[in-house]
Design a protein around this motif. Structure first.
Motif, short mmCIF file in Angstrom:
data_model
loop_
_atom_site.label_atom_id
_atom_site.label_comp_id
_atom_site.label_asym_id
_atom_site.label_seq_id
_atom_site.Cartn_x
_atom_site.Cartn_y
_atom_site.Cartn_z
N ASN A 11 0.78 -0.99 0.04
CA ASN A 11 -0.05 0.11 -0.05
C ASN A 11 0.67 1.16 -0.14
OD1 ASN A 11 -2.35 -1.57 0.02
ND2 ASN A 11 -2.95 -1.21 2.07
N PHE A 12 1.87 1.26 0.76
CA PHE A 12 2.90 2.49 1.02
C PHE A 12 3.42 2.59 -0.37
CE2 PHE A 12 6.28 5.18 2.67
CZ PHE A 12 5.20 6.09 3.13
N ASP A 13 3.83 1.53 -1.03
CA ASP A 13 4.38 1.57 -2.50
C ASP A 13 3.42 2.26 -3.44
OD1 ASP A 13 6.95 0.75 -1.67
OD2 ASP A 13 6.46 -1.57 -2.47
N VAL A 14 2.35 1.83 -3.60
CA VAL A 14 1.33 2.57 -4.36
C VAL A 14 1.18 4.14 -3.86
CG1 VAL A 14 -1.12 2.69 -5.01
CG2 VAL A 14 -0.09 0.41 -4.90
N PHE A 15 1.24 4.52 -2.75
CA PHE A 15 1.14 5.75 -2.07
C PHE A 15 2.13 6.54 -2.81
CE2 PHE A 15 2.05 9.37 0.71
CZ PHE A 15 0.84 9.75 0.86
N LYS A 16 3.37 6.00 -2.57
CA LYS A 16 4.74 6.63 -3.19
C LYS A 16 4.74 6.93 -4.55
CE LYS A 16 7.68 4.10 -1.06
NZ LYS A 16 8.96 3.38 -0.66
N SER A 17 4.00 6.04 -5.36
CA SER A 17 3.89 6.15 -6.80
C SER A 17 3.15 7.30 -7.33
CB SER A 17 3.63 4.79 -7.54
OG SER A 17 2.37 4.57 -7.36
N LEU A 18 2.16 7.57 -6.61
CA LEU A 18 1.23 8.85 -6.79
C LEU A 18 1.80 9.95 -7.04
CD1 LEU A 18 -1.92 7.46 -4.90
CD2 LEU A 18 -1.55 7.33 -7.24
N PRO A 19 1.33 10.94 -7.69
CA PRO A 19 1.94 12.49 -7.81
C PRO A 19 2.19 12.89 -6.46
CG PRO A 19 0.04 12.39 -9.36
CD PRO A 19 0.00 10.92 -8.43
N ARG A 20 3.18 13.62 -6.36
CA ARG A 20 3.68 14.23 -5.15
C ARG A 20 3.54 15.69 -5.14
NH1 ARG A 20 8.61 11.06 -2.61
NH2 ARG A 20 7.81 8.83 -3.09
N ASP A 21 3.13 16.33 -5.96
CA ASP A 21 3.05 17.79 -6.21
C ASP A 21 1.64 18.18 -6.16
OD1 ASP A 21 2.63 16.54 -8.74
OD2 ASP A 21 3.59 18.16 -9.81
N THR A 22 0.58 17.67 -6.06
CA THR A 22 -0.81 17.98 -5.97
C THR A 22 -1.35 17.98 -4.59
OG1 THR A 22 -1.52 15.71 -6.41
CG2 THR A 22 -1.19 17.23 -8.26
N PRO A 23 -2.32 18.67 -4.33
CA PRO A 23 -2.87 18.53 -2.65
C PRO A 23 -3.50 17.26 -2.61
CG PRO A 23 -3.81 20.60 -3.87
CD PRO A 23 -2.88 19.70 -5.02
N ILE A 24 -3.49 16.81 -1.33
CA ILE A 24 -4.24 15.58 -0.90
C ILE A 24 -5.12 15.76 0.24
CG2 ILE A 24 -2.54 14.01 -2.10
CD1 ILE A 24 -1.31 13.61 0.97
N HIS A 25 -6.06 14.80 0.38
CA HIS A 25 -6.80 14.69 1.51
C HIS A 25 -6.57 13.26 2.44
CE1 HIS A 25 -9.81 18.07 0.84
NE2 HIS A 25 -8.69 18.63 0.94
N MET A 26 -6.46 13.15 3.29
CA MET A 26 -6.20 11.85 4.09
C MET A 26 -7.44 11.73 5.05
SD MET A 26 -3.53 10.75 2.84
CE MET A 26 -2.56 9.50 3.76
N LEU A 27 -8.30 10.66 4.87
CA LEU A 27 -9.19 10.28 5.60
C LEU A 27 -8.75 9.49 6.88
CD1 LEU A 27 -12.38 9.84 6.49
CD2 LEU A 27 -12.23 8.08 4.72
N ASN A 28 -8.84 9.78 8.06
CA ASN A 28 -8.52 8.94 9.07
C ASN A 28 -9.77 8.47 9.86
OD1 ASN A 28 -5.36 9.73 9.83
ND2 ASN A 28 -6.30 11.21 8.52
N LEU A 29 -9.85 7.27 10.12
CA LEU A 29 -10.77 6.53 10.85
C LEU A 29 -9.99 5.89 11.96
CD1 LEU A 29 -13.08 4.93 8.07
CD2 LEU A 29 -13.48 7.08 9.37
N LEU A 30 -10.31 5.86 13.12
CA LEU A 30 -9.62 5.55 14.34
C LEU A 30 -10.54 4.64 15.32
CD1 LEU A 30 -8.35 9.17 15.17
CD2 LEU A 30 -7.20 7.48 13.66
N ARG A 31 -10.11 3.73 15.99
CA ARG A 31 -10.60 2.98 17.10
C ARG A 31 -9.44 2.83 17.98
NH1 ARG A 31 -11.81 -2.47 15.32
NH2 ARG A 31 -13.21 -1.28 13.94
N TYR A 32 -9.78 3.20 19.16
CA TYR A 32 -8.60 3.32 20.28
C TYR A 32 -8.67 2.10 21.12
CZ TYR A 32 -9.10 8.34 19.31
OH TYR A 32 -9.31 9.45 18.57
#
Length: 142
Positions: A11-32
């Motif tokens: 998953n992180f490799d896919v993330f790193k392969s995406l454009p790095r110069d465009t805005p991003i939003h990161m959805l975070n869902l959390l269970r403590y």
């Protein structure tokens, strides 16, 4: 049920392969976790903190770095119920973090102070999701 705290290599490799110069939003869902699970010898290990309290510490210690790289919260909320999805899916909190670009996100996670702060996140969470989106204009329709 599998818990997800850190990204898989694939998953992180896919993330790193995406454009790095465009805005991003990161959805975070959390269970403590009921009780935070710190590594032996960590300064917070014997404090008896709840997972929520440990995540608050993560926010306090990582927040300055998040803001320095241009990060902002664009939405946050407290979980109420699943409308469409598995009945067993529950979260405690959710938020969307905006970054000016993916390079800013990488700058944040590579910062040595962030790498110390993220121990609190790992100790805090029983499960999570972190999903990257490319932001689009909002409006009246879907």
């Amino acid at each position: 049920m599998t818990a997800y705290i850190d990204p898989s290599r694939a998953n992180f490799d896919v993330f790193k392969s995406l454009p790095r110069d465009t805005p991003i939003h990161m959805l975070n869902l959390l269970r403590y976790r009921d009780e935070a699970e710190y590594p032996d010898g960590h300064p917070n290990a014997q404090k008896g903190w709840s997972g929520r309290r440990a995540y608050e510490e993560y926010g306090r210690t990582s927040g300055p770095i998040f803001r320095r790289v241009g990060g902002t919260l664009v939405w946050r909320g407290v979980f109420e119920t699943v409308v469409t999805g598995p009945d067993a899916m529950t979260w405690d909190d959710g938020f969307i973090a905006a970054y000016p670009n993916a390079a800013a996100f990488f700058e944040m996670i590579m910062d040595p102070a962030y790498q110390q702060a993220v121990v609190n996140r790992t100790a805090a969470l029983a499960d999570s999701r972190l999903v990257r989106f490319a932001p689009r204009d909002a409006g009246d329709g879907f």
